[in-house]
Scaffold this motif. Structure first.
Motif: not given
Length: 140
Positions: A119-135
């Motif tokens: 029921g939330l309205r997400p606008s964006c999600v960032e997924m970090y697999e290392t401290p410097n790299n995210c999708a």
């Protein structure tokens, strides 16, 4: 537009099927998820007047999703032989079968869609697999 942001993290193992490099081997990450929810206008009534939503509700949702994947082996459905899965289960390992390749990109989309389902309205999600790299996942 107004946005709220919260973060959580989880530790899990995975491997990438049909990948030719280090990540084809079983390895782990300290995944960090950064989630945003947005609203064009603030709420006008009740206890959430002049808010996008209550931060506590938002944080609990994201943390609960992260907790589901914490200290588990993320496995793409069909990537391991049934006998292998049976042996891992017999040994008592925590396994999470997912219907997608367990990339950071797909995990970002997974969190986004699960937040929507809550029921939330997400606008964006960032997924970090290392401290410097995210999708980053945001709908088109």
């Amino acid at each position: 537009m107004y946005e709220l942001k919260t973060e959580s993290a989880f530790d899990s193992a995975h491997f990438l099927t049909d990948y030719y490099g280090k990540c084809e081997n079983l390895h782990g990450h300290r995944w960090r998820v950064v989630a945003y929810i947005g609203a064009d206008a603030l709420q006008t009534e009740s206890t959430m007047k002049d808010m996008v939503m209550d931060f506590g509700v938002f944080k609990r949702c994201v943390r609960a999703l992260a907790e589901e994947l914490d200290h588990t082996f993320l496995i793409e459905e069909g990537s391991l032989a049934p006998q292998t899965l049976a042996c891992l289960e017999q040994e008592g390992f925590s396994l999470t079968l997912l219907p997608f390749r367990t990339t950071a990109e797909n995990l970002a989309r997974y969190f986004f869609e699960r937040m929507e389902a809550e029921g939330l309205r997400p606008s964006c999600v960032e997924m970090y697999e290392t401290p410097n790299n995210c999708a980053i996942y945001r709908p088109a």
